[in-house]
Design an enzyme around this catalytic site. Structure first.
Site, short mmCIF file in Angstrom:
data_model
loop_
_atom_site.label_atom_id
_atom_site.label_comp_id
_atom_site.label_asym_id
_atom_site.label_seq_id
_atom_site.Cartn_x
_atom_site.Cartn_y
_atom_site.Cartn_z
CE LYS A 13 23.59 9.85 -0.01
NZ LYS A 13 22.80 10.98 -0.53
CD GLU A 73 23.78 15.58 1.31
OE1 GLU A 73 22.92 15.12 0.53
OE2 GLU A 73 24.44 14.88 2.09
NE ARG A 130 16.37 14.73 -0.88
CZ ARG A 130 16.45 13.81 0.07
NH1 ARG A 130 15.51 13.75 0.99
NH2 ARG A 130 17.48 12.98 0.11
CB THR A 183 19.20 15.46 -4.09
OG1 THR A 183 19.03 15.41 -2.67
CG2 THR A 183 18.16 14.52 -4.70
#
Length: 211
Positions: free
Chosen positions: A132, A45, A49, A72
């Site tokens: 998640k 993953e 960011r 994200t």
């Protein structure tokens, strides 16, 4: 498993830990991915960011044996950019109608975030049964996830946020946990120094964590 989560569930089942990666320099992406895959952690993953994130996904998508995803995800634009960069799945801290619609339109398997029973039930009603659990430790840790699992055994989770070698087994021992997301397998100092063998060793150790 619900149809919308089938592919995400398969990806989560590849290894007990999904590395959560913050890549500052895209030049480090491929060797980082190669080290993690060699260590037995194929699902990766890359969090959106940093300015280098999309280029990192492009580089990692070319690594044999790896399955790279974008983390994200917040907006439909994030989804489109991730898909174009080669992401094979998406991970979000929460879930919105717009984000879910974008993932479904672009055929990007989504691991949506939930921290409460109500959020989990709402996602289940939309066809998502692999979620998640985020932020895991701040939301009560393994004991909270165990409690949520009692009335909702049909939902599976990947806890992320505060998961470490010290508590990973607590999560992985739960029947509703398929894998956990962790950043410790790619520490910033080892990435910056190019210590790929050290990262492979951390990955190999994480890959042996019992589920």
């Amino acid at each position: 498993m619900t149809s919308k989560s089938a592919r995400a569930r398969d990806i989560c089942g590849l290894a007990p830990i999904v590395p959560v990666l913050v890549v500052e320099d895209a030049a480090q992406a491929r060797p980082l991915a190669e080290a993690l895959v060699a260590g037995g952690l194929p699902a990766l993953e890359v969090t959106l960011r940093t300015p280098a994130a999309l280029d990192a996904i492009r580089a990692m998508a070319a690594v044999p044996g790896g399955v790279v995803g974008a983390g994200t995800l917040v907006t439909p634009e994030d989804v489109r950019a991730a898909k174009e960069a080669g992401a094979q799945f998406g991970v979000s801290p929460g879930a919105t109608d717009a984000l879910i619609a974008a993932c479904e339109a672009d055929d990007l398997p989504l691991l949506p975030g939930a921290a409460t029973a109500s959020e989990a039930m709402q996602l289940l009603a939309r066809g998502y049964g692999m979620l998640k659990f985020f932020p895991a430790e701040a939301s009560g840790g393994a004991s909270a996830l165990k409690a949520i699992g009692a009335p909702l055994p049909q939902i599976s989770f990947c806890p992320t946020g505060g998961v470490s070698p010290a508590n990973a087994r607590d999560y992985l021992s739960l029947p509703n946990v398929v894998c956990a997301g962790g950043s410790w397998v790619a520490p910033k100092d080892k990435v910056q120094s190019g210590d790929w063998s050290g990262i492979e060793a951390l990955a190999r150790e994480a890959a042996t964590l019992a589920r």
